[in-house]
Write an enzyme that holds these catalytic residues in place. Structure first.
Site, PDB file in Angstrom:
ATOM      1  N   ARG A  82       0.857  -1.184   0.000  1.00  0.00           N
ATOM      2  CA  ARG A  82       0.000   0.000   0.000  1.00  0.00           C
ATOM      3  C   ARG A  82       0.896   1.238   0.000  1.00  0.00           C
ATOM      4  NH1 ARG A  82      -2.510   3.176   4.546  1.00  0.00           N
ATOM      5  NH2 ARG A  82      -4.064   4.458   3.506  1.00  0.00           N
ATOM      6  N   HIS A 126      -2.862  10.925   0.273  1.00  0.00           N
ATOM      7  CA  HIS A 126      -2.369  10.737   1.642  1.00  0.00           C
ATOM      8  C   HIS A 126      -1.811  12.098   2.103  1.00  0.00           C
ATOM      9  CE1 HIS A 126      -1.122   7.458   4.654  1.00  0.00           C
ATOM     10  NE2 HIS A 126      -0.786   8.611   5.225  1.00  0.00           N
ATOM     11  N   GLU A 171      -7.740   8.732   5.597  1.00  0.00           N
ATOM     12  CA  GLU A 171      -8.106   9.424   6.838  1.00  0.00           C
ATOM     13  C   GLU A 171      -8.594  10.862   6.653  1.00  0.00           C
ATOM     14  OE1 GLU A 171      -4.740   9.084   9.491  1.00  0.00           O
ATOM     15  OE2 GLU A 171      -5.114   6.960   9.833  1.00  0.00           O
ATOM     16  N   ASN A 297      -7.829   2.237   9.617  1.00  0.00           N
ATOM     17  CA  ASN A 297      -6.550   2.394  10.301  1.00  0.00           C
ATOM     18  C   ASN A 297      -6.830   2.446  11.793  1.00  0.00           C
ATOM     19  OD1 ASN A 297      -5.508   2.645   7.741  1.00  0.00           O
ATOM     20  ND2 ASN A 297      -5.041   4.841   7.910  1.00  0.00           N
ATOM     21  N   TYR A 299      -5.091   2.406  15.704  1.00  0.00           N
ATOM     22  CA  TYR A 299      -3.891   2.496  16.533  1.00  0.00           C
ATOM     23  C   TYR A 299      -4.170   2.329  18.024  1.00  0.00           C
ATOM     24  CZ  TYR A 299      -1.261   3.844  12.456  1.00  0.00           C
ATOM     25  OH  TYR A 299      -0.649   3.817  11.226  1.00  0.00           O
ATOM     26  N   GLU A 351      -3.876   0.150   8.123  1.00  0.00           N
ATOM     27  CA  GLU A 351      -2.737   0.560   8.945  1.00  0.00           C
ATOM     28  C   GLU A 351      -2.943   0.057  10.359  1.00  0.00           C
ATOM     29  OE1 GLU A 351      -1.722   4.746   9.091  1.00  0.00           O
ATOM     30  OE2 GLU A 351      -2.052   4.963   6.932  1.00  0.00           O
TER      31      GLU A 351
HETATM   32  C1  GBH Z   1      -1.860   7.499  10.402  1.00  0.00           C
HETATM   33  O1  GBH Z   1      -2.517   8.519  11.047  1.00  0.00           O
HETATM   34  C2  GBH Z   1      -1.370   7.996   9.088  1.00  0.00           C
HETATM   35  O2  GBH Z   1      -2.160   7.519   8.021  1.00  0.00           O
HETATM   36  C3  GBH Z   1       0.079   7.726   8.833  1.00  0.00           C
HETATM   37  O3  GBH Z   1       0.519   8.520   7.784  1.00  0.00           O
HETATM   38  C4  GBH Z   1       0.863   7.949  10.114  1.00  0.00           C
HETATM   39  O4  GBH Z   1       2.233   7.878   9.923  1.00  0.00           O
HETATM   40  C5  GBH Z   1       0.416   6.916  11.098  1.00  0.00           C
HETATM   41  O5  GBH Z   1      -0.957   6.957  11.297  1.00  0.00           O
HETATM   42  C6  GBH Z   1       1.068   7.045  12.483  1.00  0.00           C
HETATM   43  O6  GBH Z   1       0.722   8.247  13.081  1.00  0.00           O
HETATM   44  O7  GBH Z   1      -3.768  11.824  20.322  1.00  0.00           O
HETATM   45  O8  GBH Z   1      -4.261   9.862  21.669  1.00  0.00           O
HETATM   46  O9  GBH Z   1      -6.048  11.104  20.659  1.00  0.00           O
HETATM   47  C7  GBH Z   1      -3.028   8.195  12.314  1.00  0.00           C
HETATM   48  C8  GBH Z   1      -3.744   9.369  12.877  1.00  0.00           C
HETATM   49  C9  GBH Z   1      -3.622   8.552  15.136  1.00  0.00           C
HETATM   50  C10 GBH Z   1      -5.083  10.349  14.464  1.00  0.00           C
HETATM   51  C11 GBH Z   1      -4.293   8.553  16.492  1.00  0.00           C
HETATM   52  C12 GBH Z   1      -5.747  10.270  15.790  1.00  0.00           C
HETATM   53  C13 GBH Z   1      -5.449   9.945  18.080  1.00  0.00           C
HETATM   54  C14 GBH Z   1      -4.487   9.656  19.173  1.00  0.00           C
HETATM   55  N1  GBH Z   1      -4.453   9.104  14.099  1.00  0.00           N
HETATM   56  N2  GBH Z   1      -4.813   9.858  16.789  1.00  0.00           N
HETATM   57  S1  GBH Z   1      -4.660  10.691  20.569  1.00  0.00           S
END
Ligand code: GBH
Length: 449
Positions: A82, A126, A171, A297, A299, A351
């Protein structure tokens, strides 16, 4: 930690594995071969906005290291890659003339993937919008949606017949909220009204692109990628639960509801009042054009409190280097919720991954934290699949350490280490672990006829 054999048994033979990157974060060559300026090239030059005062001028120098990087991906044995196209590299002003050298780079990228048996999953946006279009209003201008359609058609004509998948946007929440409401990401605007209109035009342009590409006979699968947290109340008080429902509607359903149900969540429209987006007749039907797949995505989880922002001390789980709690259960709950609320098409985790300190001995990164993060999240995907969610694939963020936006180069998400002094790439323990996972999963597949 689940072992690799146990993990692979959770996935059917046609489940695909991949690694992900984006153009601005790895390519470098920011002002070479006719590339135009992007909003991130511009934003990085604003004093104080990037933690280490860095920029994407060189990044991982992927633009000049294409073949070895493709070999690196192939060496992992994954099914797909990707990546994203830098719009200003192929169309410097975002409209009008095309840049042949930029197009030729992605031509070589796609051919190089196919030659190595890797499926190209291309993302059109992106985040690196041509600065020239930002100067005309950027995504806040409805016209940008039409420019995006022209750009998508140009990519389709040049590369379309060789692509497995085309993602319109990565996103949209980040572009709208971080870019245009909080202003911590490019283009650095701070206006809720602007952000809401930006979000609408991103979604509108997504639907317009799906219709335009299908009219052109596109064979690639078409979809969008949304970032989603699993939103939980800080306490079980009624007030915190209500706040969590509202935050979930603002962050997740604001994007998923129009895509799958053709309507914005009523409770968010109500709170926006006069800041509600300008929506023309027919827009929501365009946005709800059926997709071939959805990418998510994931996290971390998010905590909601009626008393205001939740502080780090009230987040009890272990955190990654980004300060994000490690909460794989949230991925399972999120996927189950998405499956319950919408008629999901094939669903990819586009992701997932973590930034970690990466202990290094003798030049080798022993990133047990990252392996544990990936294994527990992949297990959550497997459980969702077993429970009936139409999971089709999983992609690690990221192939290699890269430019982590406002965090600069200090935060490392790669399964391959990048030495920024020499630009040497070295697979971390997690890359070897992932390679073994994919190989074990492939061993269970029936041989191709
Ligand atoms: C992605 O964004 C992107 O697509 C990528 O380019 C990037 O490198 C990767 O993630 C890592 O960051 O501050 O605790 O509320 C992720 C974006 C991550 C946005 C989590 C919202 C909330 C965390 N998101 N964030 S917090």
């Amino acid at each position: 930690m689940p072992n690799t054999n146990d993990l692979t048994r959770l996935f059917p033979p046609d489940f695909v594995w991949g690694v992900a990157t984006s153009a601005f974060q790895i390519e470098g060559a920011a002002f070479e071969d006719g590339k135009g300026e992007s909003i991130w090239d511009r934003f990085c030059r604003v004093p104080g906005v990037i933690a280490d005062a860095s920029n994407g001028d060189v990044a991982c120098d992927h633009y000049h290291r294409l073949d070895p990087d493709l070999d690196l991906i192939a060496g992992l044995g994954v099914d797909l890659y990707r990546f994203s196209v830098s719009w200003p590299r192929v169309q410097p002003l975002g409209e009008g003339a095309w840049n042949e050298k930029g197009l030729a780079f992605y031509d070589r990228l796609v051919d190089g993937l196919l030659a190595r048996g890797l499926a190209p999953h291309l993302t059109l946006n992106h985040w690196d919008l041509p600065q020239a279009l930002q100067d005309k209003g950027g995504w806040a201008s409805r016209d940008t949606a039409h420019r995006f359609v022209d750009y998508a058609l140009g990519i389709q004509r040049r590369l379309g017949d060789r692509l497995a998948a085309i993602t319109t946007h990565n996103e949209p929440w980040v572009v709208a909220v971080l870019g245009n409401e909080e202003g911590t990401f490019a283009p650095g605007i701070q206006s809720r009204r602007t952000a809401i209109q930006v979000a609408h035009h991103l979604l509108l342009s997504h639907g317009l692109v799906l219709r335009a590409l299908r009219a052109e006979g596109a064979t690639a699968k078409l979809g969008i990628v949304l970032n989603m947290a699993w939103t939980m109340p800080l306490t079980d008080s009624a007030a915190d639960q209500a706040k969590a429902r509202l935050d979930d509607a603002r962050g997740r359903r604001w994007y998923a509801d129009p895509l799958f149900k053709g309507a914005y969540p009523a409770e968010v429209l109500a709170e926006l009042g006069a800041d509600a987006p300008v929506v023309e007749a027919g827009d929501l039907a365009v946005i709800a054009t059926p997709m071939d797949y959805i990418g998510i995505n994931y996290y971390s989880r998010a905590l909601s409190s009626a008393a205001g922002p939740v502080e780090a001390k009230d987040k009890p789980y272990p955190k990654t280097d980004m300060g994000w709690e490690i909460y794989p259960e949230g991925l399972y709950e999120l996927l189950m919720t998405m499956h319950r609320e919408y008629a999901l098409p094939p669903t990819y985790i586009t992701e997932n991954g973590g930034a970690f300190p990466d202990p290094t001995t003798d030049g080798h990164v022993h990133d047990a934290d990252r392996i544990d993060y990936l294994a527990t999240h992949i297990a959550a995907v497997g459980r969702a699949l077993a429970a009936g969610v139409p999971m089709a694939g999983y992609m690690v963020w990221s192939l290699m350490d890269n430019f982590e936006w406002s965090s600069g180069y200090a935060k490392r998400f790669g399964i391959v280490h990048v030495d920024y002094a020499t630009l040497a790439r070295t697979p971390k323990d997690s890359a070897l672990w992932y390679r073994d996972l994919v190989a074990a999963s492939r061993a269970l597949r029936p041989a191709r006829p």
